[in-house]
Design a protein around this motif. Structure first.
Motif, mmCIF file in Angstrom:
data_model
loop_
_atom_site.group_PDB
_atom_site.id
_atom_site.type_symbol
_atom_site.label_atom_id
_atom_site.label_comp_id
_atom_site.label_asym_id
_atom_site.label_seq_id
_atom_site.Cartn_x
_atom_site.Cartn_y
_atom_site.Cartn_z
ATOM 1 N N ASP A 130 0.960 -1.159 0.012
ATOM 2 C CA ASP A 130 0.074 0.073 -0.001
ATOM 3 C C ASP A 130 0.706 1.298 -0.167
ATOM 4 O OD1 ASP A 130 -2.197 -1.532 0.298
ATOM 5 O OD2 ASP A 130 -2.182 -1.767 2.345
ATOM 6 N N MET A 131 2.113 1.228 0.786
ATOM 7 C CA MET A 131 2.761 2.300 0.837
ATOM 8 C C MET A 131 4.480 2.001 0.417
ATOM 9 S SD MET A 131 1.247 3.647 4.587
ATOM 10 C CE MET A 131 2.640 4.920 4.895
ATOM 11 N N SER A 132 5.235 2.853 0.623
ATOM 12 C CA SER A 132 6.693 2.813 0.685
ATOM 13 C C SER A 132 7.188 3.256 1.783
ATOM 14 C CB SER A 132 7.192 3.428 -0.653
ATOM 15 O OG SER A 132 7.090 2.718 -1.625
ATOM 16 N N VAL A 133 8.436 2.999 2.227
ATOM 17 C CA VAL A 133 8.872 3.745 3.642
ATOM 18 C C VAL A 133 9.226 4.967 3.177
ATOM 19 C CG1 VAL A 133 11.181 3.549 4.831
ATOM 20 C CG2 VAL A 133 10.390 1.502 3.780
ATOM 21 N N VAL A 134 9.665 5.403 2.093
ATOM 22 C CA VAL A 134 9.757 6.961 1.715
ATOM 23 C C VAL A 134 8.721 7.323 0.568
ATOM 24 C CG1 VAL A 134 11.277 8.823 1.277
ATOM 25 C CG2 VAL A 134 12.116 6.936 2.577
ATOM 26 N N GLY A 135 8.003 8.482 0.785
ATOM 27 C CA GLY A 135 7.267 9.017 -0.034
ATOM 28 C C GLY A 135 6.247 10.063 0.369
ATOM 29 N N ASN A 136 5.214 10.162 -0.547
ATOM 30 C CA ASN A 136 4.143 11.344 -0.043
ATOM 31 C C ASN A 136 3.128 10.822 0.742
ATOM 32 O OD1 ASN A 136 5.458 13.252 -1.602
ATOM 33 N ND2 ASN A 136 4.173 12.872 -3.433
ATOM 34 N N ARG A 137 2.957 11.439 2.053
ATOM 35 C CA ARG A 137 2.058 10.938 3.025
ATOM 36 C C ARG A 137 0.641 10.866 2.451
ATOM 37 N NH1 ARG A 137 2.977 8.179 7.139
ATOM 38 N NH2 ARG A 137 1.362 8.846 8.438
ATOM 39 N N PRO A 138 -0.227 9.642 2.475
ATOM 40 C CA PRO A 138 -1.307 9.169 1.918
ATOM 41 C C PRO A 138 -2.236 10.296 2.682
ATOM 42 C CG PRO A 138 -0.724 7.505 3.223
ATOM 43 C CD PRO A 138 0.478 8.323 3.274
ATOM 44 N N LEU A 139 -3.434 10.588 2.046
ATOM 45 C CA LEU A 139 -4.265 11.497 2.482
ATOM 46 C C LEU A 139 -5.450 11.154 2.653
ATOM 47 C CD1 LEU A 139 -3.534 14.709 0.107
ATOM 48 C CD2 LEU A 139 -2.364 14.210 2.601
ATOM 49 N N PRO A 140 -6.391 11.680 3.870
ATOM 50 C CA PRO A 140 -7.820 11.133 3.947
ATOM 51 C C PRO A 140 -8.678 11.833 2.706
ATOM 52 C CG PRO A 140 -7.198 12.446 5.595
ATOM 53 C CD PRO A 140 -6.036 12.549 4.717
ATOM 54 N N LEU A 141 -9.728 11.259 2.216
ATOM 55 C CA LEU A 141 -10.575 11.767 0.987
ATOM 56 C C LEU A 141 -10.571 13.309 1.022
ATOM 57 C CD1 LEU A 141 -11.649 10.855 -1.338
ATOM 58 C CD2 LEU A 141 -13.818 10.330 -0.303
#
Length: 390
Positions: A305-316
């Motif tokens: 679903d995610m990576s260690v480093v990236g852009n923070r996932p956002l609420p809808l």
């Protein structure tokens, strides 16, 4: 989170409905107060307004129609012991979706809440698919996926005593699930279950008597961002001689320039924080301070679903504000446990503007590489202890 905004003053009805609803219950005696409250609720697909019937049918219908037009996602409920079919038709025409008795049962409330939750879930899925179709699909590089699996796997093994100890501490202090799941929009606008250690009391919202104490959707400069109610129509002569265009509602007028500025500010302030939130447990404050609450996202990383480093996932509700051409590029990058803007001003992140964060996310989407990820990880470890309590 379900939000129930009650417009009315009947204390007996208010006490009863407060006792049978889940989520947040906010009582507002005046229509204007209700509008002001709903303006601060982002997840409006999970919001219902309970409107107490008065003897002024025409005025009621005007207000309900105004609510329906301004907040089309909000579920409108009329609260009345009895009403004639002819009169009910007027309220339905104005925008009422349902009718509750003042003694509405918990079962009926549960049915509506289930419907709102289902509607919210469908909105997530529709949103994800619609915006994924708008973008070229982002594919995670093989080197980054291998790096994620290696780092997350090693971290889980090394931190397993801390993970188990935190889970036990949360369970001992308060009832409820140890892991909190929330829907987030990641790369390609894909929606997934985002894991965190639960840091709040499960029923804390019902103990908050005043909505203003929660202060959930305010920033440090909130007062400057409150929407103007414009100028009453009876004072229209104050702007009659100006050359600017104005927008006119049933009760107020507002210069078009001011209205457009308000909309721009709403889009700009997509990121929010909660300072000294009374819903947070003692264990919750500790694990938030040291970012321990984020550790379950290591399993998100293993799942892909995610990576260690990236852009923070956002609420809808935040992702929706960033779907225009200026910001959509931030979703053409992996969602991450840590990222560029987190380490740029980690200890002072509350004072970083939303625009700065957005631009750093876009910069990462354009430039990410193994060397950049290693630098961000190094900065994350050196700035691990936060000085702020958020």
């Amino acid at each position: 989170m379900l939000y129930n905004v009650y417009i009315g003053t009947n204390e007996k009805t208010i006490d009863h409905i407060r006792s049978v609803v889940n989520g947040m219950f906010i009582q507002t005696p005046a229509f204007a107060d209700a509008v002001h409250t709903i303006d601060h609720i982002r997840e409006r697909y999970n919001t219902s307004v309970l409107y107490e019937l008065t003897q002024q049918t025409e005025e009621d219908c005007k207000r309900i129609a105004a609510l329906h037009e301004r907040f089309p996602r909000v579920y409108l409920i009329l609260v009345t012991p009895v009403i004639q079919d002819e009169r009910l038709a007027l309220y339905r025409q104005a925008g009422i979706h349902n009718v509750f008795s003042p003694n509405v049962t918990a079962q009926t409330i549960k049915m509506v809440e289930d419907y709102l939750n289902l509607r919210h879930q469908q909105k997530f899925e529709e949103f994800s698919q619609r915006h994924r179709d708008m973008l070229h699909t982002f594919h995670l590089p093989v080197w980054k996926r291998a790096f994620d699996i290696l780092c997350a796997g090693m971290a889980i093994l090394l931190l397993s005593p801390l993970l188990v100890g935190t889970a036990l501490a949360i369970r001992m202090e308060s009832k409820g699930q140890v892991i909190y799941k929330a829907k987030r929009a990641g790369s390609n606008y894909r929606i997934f279950d985002f894991y965190k250690f639960r840091s709040m009391y499960t029923d804390a919202d019902k103990h908050l008597k005043e909505y203003s104490r929660l202060n959930q959707y305010r920033t440090e400069d909130t007062d400057a961002l409150q929407p103007s109610r414009g100028i009453p129509l009876d004072k229209m002569e104050q702007v009659a001689d100006t050359e600017t265009s104005v927008l006119v509602s049933d009760e107020y007028i507002i210069p078009e320039k001011e209205y457009l500025q308000q909309q721009k500010e709403k889009r700009t302030h997509a990121f929010v924080k909660i300072e000294n939130d009374p819903r947070v447990t003692r264990v919750g404050r500790f694990i938030r301070k040291y970012s321990i609450d984020e550790l379950p996202q290591l399993f998100n990383i293993l799942r892909g679903d995610m990576s260690v480093v990236g852009n923070r996932p956002l609420p809808l509700y935040e992702a929706e504000l960033l779907t225009n051409d200026n910001y959509a590029e931030r979703f053409m990058a992996p969602a991450g446990l840590t990222g560029l803007w987190q380490v740029e001003k980690r200890g002072d992140s509350g004072r970083m503007s939303a625009e700065e964060r957005n631009q750093l996310d876009i910069r990462y989407a354009r430039q990410f590489s193994l060397s950049m990820d290693l630098k961000i990880l190094f900065k994350t470890f050196t700035a691990f202890i936060q000085k702020e309590n958020v």
